[in-house]
Design a protein around this motif. Structure first.
Motif: not given
Length: 147
Positions: A53-58, A43-51, A85-87
């Motif tokens: 973001a998907g968790d936070y945008l639920s 998994i690239s950094g970009r793909q991990n960032g999208i994952a 920020v806690g993340l």
């Protein structure tokens, strides 16, 4: 059921079917624990960032944070910012040491130091309880979309 509700319901079913198909396809390709938890480090950094973001945008996050803001006003807004920020602190204080142990879950780390059966049982129970409360918010969001 109105026409727009029928379309929303059909799209919801299509997303569920697509998710199940992707899960089935991925399960056929997974052979080791590393492939399961970390996709074999592919998994690239970009793909991990999208994952992330998907968790936070639920729906659960949106409903919870919006409810917090509507009930608490500006204080609720500050609490919502605190969650994001806690993340960073979570990654520094939990994820990095976890990665350094070579384990994939907190239960794996605790089992290396404590009795396995109670740790695994408590970990499973807490996961089910937390997931249940999270899914309630997700289903409320999905129900609002369909109805």
């Amino acid at each position: 059921m109105t026409d727009s509700n029928g379309l929303a319901f059909a799209l919801f079913l299509a997303i569920v079917a697509m998710t199940l198909a992707i899960t089935y396809w991925a399960a056929k390709r997974t052979r080791t624990t590393s492939e399961f938890y970390t996709a074999g480090a592919s998994i690239s950094g970009r793909q991990n960032g999208i994952a992330i973001a998907g968790d936070y945008l639920s729906a659960g996050s949106f409903l919870g944070l919006l409810g917090l803001i509507s009930l608490g006003g500006f204080d609720g807004f500050l609490n919502a910012i605190g969650a994001f920020v806690g993340l960073v602190f979570l990654l520094l204080l939990v994820a990095e040491p976890l990665r350094n142990t070579g384990k994939y879950t907190m239960a794996d780390v605790l089992v290396s130091r404590l009795n396995e059966k109670p740790v695994r049982s408590l970990s499973a129970i807490s996961t089910i309880v937390i997931s249940t409360f999270y899914m309630i918010a997700q289903l409320v969001g999905a129900g609002g979309l369909i109805i």
